[in-house]
Design an enzyme around this catalytic site. Structure first.
Site, PDB file in Angstrom:
ATOM      1  N   ALA A  38       0.868  -1.191   0.000  1.00  0.00           N
ATOM      2  CA  ALA A  38       0.000   0.000   0.000  1.00  0.00           C
ATOM      3  C   ALA A  38       0.897   1.231   0.000  1.00  0.00           C
ATOM      4  O   ALA A  38       0.772   2.133   0.842  1.00  0.00           O
ATOM      5  CB  ALA A  38      -0.966  -0.006   1.187  1.00  0.00           C
ATOM      6  N   LEU A  39       1.793   1.248  -0.964  1.00  0.00           N
ATOM      7  CA  LEU A  39       2.898   2.211  -0.948  1.00  0.00           C
ATOM      8  C   LEU A  39       2.426   3.646  -1.209  1.00  0.00           C
ATOM      9  O   LEU A  39       1.584   3.890  -2.067  1.00  0.00           O
ATOM     10  CB  LEU A  39       3.929   1.812  -2.004  1.00  0.00           C
ATOM     11  CG  LEU A  39       4.529   0.412  -1.823  1.00  0.00           C
ATOM     12  CD1 LEU A  39       5.564   0.138  -2.917  1.00  0.00           C
ATOM     13  CD2 LEU A  39       5.162   0.239  -0.447  1.00  0.00           C
ATOM     14  N   HIS A  40       3.001   4.556  -0.441  1.00  0.00           N
ATOM     15  CA  HIS A  40       2.744   5.990  -0.607  1.00  0.00           C
ATOM     16  C   HIS A  40       4.095   6.699  -0.688  1.00  0.00           C
ATOM     17  O   HIS A  40       5.153   6.031  -0.662  1.00  0.00           O
ATOM     18  CB  HIS A  40       1.881   6.508   0.540  1.00  0.00           C
ATOM     19  CG  HIS A  40       2.384   6.128   1.907  1.00  0.00           C
ATOM     20  ND1 HIS A  40       3.581   6.576   2.416  1.00  0.00           N
ATOM     21  CD2 HIS A  40       1.874   5.295   2.861  1.00  0.00           C
ATOM     22  CE1 HIS A  40       3.764   6.077   3.630  1.00  0.00           C
ATOM     23  NE2 HIS A  40       2.754   5.283   3.918  1.00  0.00           N
ATOM     24  N   HIS A  43       6.944   5.718   1.721  1.00  0.00           N
ATOM     25  CA  HIS A  43       7.719   4.535   1.323  1.00  0.00           C
ATOM     26  C   HIS A  43       8.709   4.890   0.204  1.00  0.00           C
ATOM     27  O   HIS A  43       9.853   4.446   0.216  1.00  0.00           O
ATOM     28  CB  HIS A  43       6.790   3.434   0.810  1.00  0.00           C
ATOM     29  CG  HIS A  43       5.826   2.898   1.824  1.00  0.00           C
ATOM     30  ND1 HIS A  43       4.469   3.109   1.722  1.00  0.00           N
ATOM     31  CD2 HIS A  43       6.011   2.144   2.932  1.00  0.00           C
ATOM     32  CE1 HIS A  43       3.859   2.507   2.736  1.00  0.00           C
ATOM     33  NE2 HIS A  43       4.769   1.915   3.493  1.00  0.00           N
ATOM     34  N   MET A 191       2.114  10.684   6.351  1.00  0.00           N
ATOM     35  CA  MET A 191       1.609   9.697   5.388  1.00  0.00           C
ATOM     36  C   MET A 191       1.588   8.325   6.036  1.00  0.00           C
ATOM     37  O   MET A 191       2.492   7.957   6.785  1.00  0.00           O
ATOM     38  CB  MET A 191       2.513   9.661   4.160  1.00  0.00           C
ATOM     39  CG  MET A 191       2.384  10.907   3.338  1.00  0.00           C
ATOM     40  SD  MET A 191       3.460  10.822   1.903  1.00  0.00           S
ATOM     41  CE  MET A 191       3.113  12.426   1.204  1.00  0.00           C
TER      42      MET A 191
HETATM   43  P1  AMP Z   1       4.738  -0.025   6.599  1.00  0.00           P
HETATM   44  O1  AMP Z   1       4.467  -0.445   5.181  1.00  0.00           O
HETATM   45  O2  AMP Z   1       3.695   0.831   7.182  1.00  0.00           O
HETATM   46  O3  AMP Z   1       5.155  -1.187   7.457  1.00  0.00           O
HETATM   47  O4  AMP Z   1       6.010   0.915   6.518  1.00  0.00           O
HETATM   48  C1  AMP Z   1       7.193   0.489   5.902  1.00  0.00           C
HETATM   49  C2  AMP Z   1       8.301   1.467   6.213  1.00  0.00           C
HETATM   50  O5  AMP Z   1       7.930   2.755   5.716  1.00  0.00           O
HETATM   51  C3  AMP Z   1       8.546   1.626   7.707  1.00  0.00           C
HETATM   52  O6  AMP Z   1       9.933   1.704   7.938  1.00  0.00           O
HETATM   53  C4  AMP Z   1       7.843   2.914   8.023  1.00  0.00           C
HETATM   54  O7  AMP Z   1       8.394   3.596   9.125  1.00  0.00           O
HETATM   55  C5  AMP Z   1       8.073   3.694   6.753  1.00  0.00           C
HETATM   56  N1  AMP Z   1       7.088   4.768   6.623  1.00  0.00           N
HETATM   57  C6  AMP Z   1       5.739   4.659   6.712  1.00  0.00           C
HETATM   58  N2  AMP Z   1       5.154   5.868   6.603  1.00  0.00           N
HETATM   59  C7  AMP Z   1       6.166   6.760   6.438  1.00  0.00           C
HETATM   60  C8  AMP Z   1       6.217   8.184   6.288  1.00  0.00           C
HETATM   61  N3  AMP Z   1       5.119   8.935   6.289  1.00  0.00           N
HETATM   62  N4  AMP Z   1       7.430   8.770   6.144  1.00  0.00           N
HETATM   63  C9  AMP Z   1       8.566   8.018   6.168  1.00  0.00           C
HETATM   64  N5  AMP Z   1       8.573   6.684   6.317  1.00  0.00           N
HETATM   65  C10 AMP Z   1       7.400   6.062   6.453  1.00  0.00           C
END
Ligand code: AMP
Length: 285
Positions: A38-40, A43, A191
Site C-alpha cells: 500500500a505504498l505511498h 515509502h 503519510m
Molecule cells: P509499513 O508499510 O507501514 O510497514 O512501513 C514500511 C516502512 O515505511 C517503515 O519503515 C515505516 O516507518 C516507513 N514509513 C511509513 N510511513 C512513512 C512516512 N510517512 N514517512 C517516512 N517513512 C514512512
C-alpha cells in the site's frame, strides 16, 4: 533518458537467492526497504534514500500477520500489489521480495524474538503488546533472507526504528539500520497506509494531531511548564475528535521518560484513534 527496468519479483526463497546473486556481482552493495505494501510517498522516500546508500535496492512487500492482534486490521489491511509494482518500477527498484505467509511461517514455525529496552518503553508496547515481537521476528527473517548491507526504516514508526536498530546490533545481523525522515501530506498529516481508512470528515480532522504536537514542541522549546504543556496538547488532540493513547516527551535515543526539556535529545511521540483508525506520529523537540 534511460528507462528503468521492471523490477525482478521473487516469491520463493530460491528465486530470491538466485536474483540476489546476480545483483551482487561486481561487489554491488544492497539496500533493503521492508514494507507492508500500500505504498505511498513515505515509502518512496525510503526507496530513494536506499538508492543513495547502495548500488542495488530490494523492497520487500509482506503484510506480516504476527504483528497484528486478532482484533486488529490484518484481514482488511490494504493490499495494492499492481499499483505498488508500478511505483517501484518507476523508481528503478531492482527486486521486489513478496513472500506469502506460508513461506514466512510454515507449519511448525515456533520461534519468536523477544525484544526489550526500547521495545518495552511503555509507548506502542502498552497498547499493542504483541507488536514488537512480531516486528522483530519478521525483520530478523527479512535481514537473514536478503542479507542487505543497509536496511532503511522510517522515523514515522520511531519506536520500531529504535527496536530494530537495537536488535540488529545485539544479534550482529550484519546490516546497518538507517532511519529516514517522516513524509507528510501538505496539511501536516504523516503519510500512512492506514490514512486510506479515514472518512472525508476524519481526514479533515486528522491534521490536528500533528498541529497539536507542533504546538507542544514550540511551547516546550520556549520553556513553558512541562506537564501543563503536555496536558494542553492532550486536550487539543481530544477536542479535535481523537481518543488519545499517549502524548509523551521521551529521550530520543533510549525512549526513557523525561520530566523536562534541555540537556538530553528529546522526541515527542503520540498515538490516537479517530473513528476506528489509529494514527501515530512523532517529532523532534
Ligand atoms: P509499513 O508499510 O507501514 O510497514 O512501513 C514500511 C516502512 O515505511 C517503515 O519503515 C515505516 O516507518 C516507513 N514509513 C511509513 N510511513 C512513512 C512516512 N510517512 N514517512 C517516512 N517513512 C514512512
Amino acid at each position: 533518458m534511460k528507462m528503468p527496468q521492471t523490477p525482478a519479483v521473487a516469491r520463493t526463497l530460491s528465486t530470491l537467492q538466485r536474483t540476489l546473486e546476480g545483483l551482487r556481482k561486481r561487489k554491488s552493495t544492497v539496500a533493503l526497504v521492508p514494507t507492508m505494501g500500500a505504498l505511498h510517498d513515505g515509502h518512496i522516500s525510503l526507496v530513494r534514500l536506499a538508492k543513495r546508500r547502495a548500488d542495488k535496492v530490494v523492497v520487500s512487500i509482506f503484510v506480516n500477520p504476527t504483528q497484528f492482534a486478532p482484533h486488529e486490521d490484518y484481514g482488511s489491511y490494504p493490499r495494492t500489489w499492481k499499483a505498488d509494482a508500478v511505483k517501484l518500477a518507476a523508481e528503478g527498484v531492482d527486486l521486489i521480495w513478496n513472500p506469502d505467509a506460508r513461506l514466512m511461517y510454515p507449519e511448525g514455525f515456533v520461534t519468536r524474538i523477544q525484544v526489550e529496552g526500547p521495545a518495552t518503553a511503555g509507548l506502542e508496547d502498552r497498547f499493542r503488546p504483541h507488536f514488537f515481537g512480531g516486528v522483530a521476528t519478521v525483520v530478523a527473517k527479512l535481514l537473514a533472507q536478503v542479507r542487505p548491507d543497509v536496511a532503511i526504516f522510517g522515523e514515522k514508526d520511531y519506536q520500531q526504528l529504535k527496536v530494530v536498530t537495537q536488535m540488529a546490533r545485539d544479534l550482529n545481523l550484519g546490516s546497518r539500520i538507517v532511519g529516514a525522515p517522516i513524509m507528510r501530506e501538505r496539511d501536516g498529516l504523516a503519510m500512512s497506509s492506514r490514512n486510506l481508512y479515514l472518512t472525508p470528515d476524519q481526514r479533515k480532522a486528522a491534521p490536528a494531531l500533528h498541529r497539536s504536537m507542533k504546538d507542544v514542541v514550540r511551547r516546550l522549546r520556549q520553556g513553558e511548564d512541562f506537564a501543563a504543556t503536555l496536558a494542553a496538547g492532550a486536550k487539543l488532540i481530544g477536542d479535535a475528535g481523537f481518543k488519545l493513547d499517549y502524548l509523551e516527551a521521551r529521550h530520543a535515543e533510549t525512549l526513557a521518560p523525561l520530566t523536562q526539556i534541555g540537556g538530553a535529545p528529546a522526541r515527542l511521540l503520540a498515538a490516537a484513534t479517530i473513528g476506528t483508525t489509529r494514527l501515530i506520529d512523532n517529532m523532534k523537540i
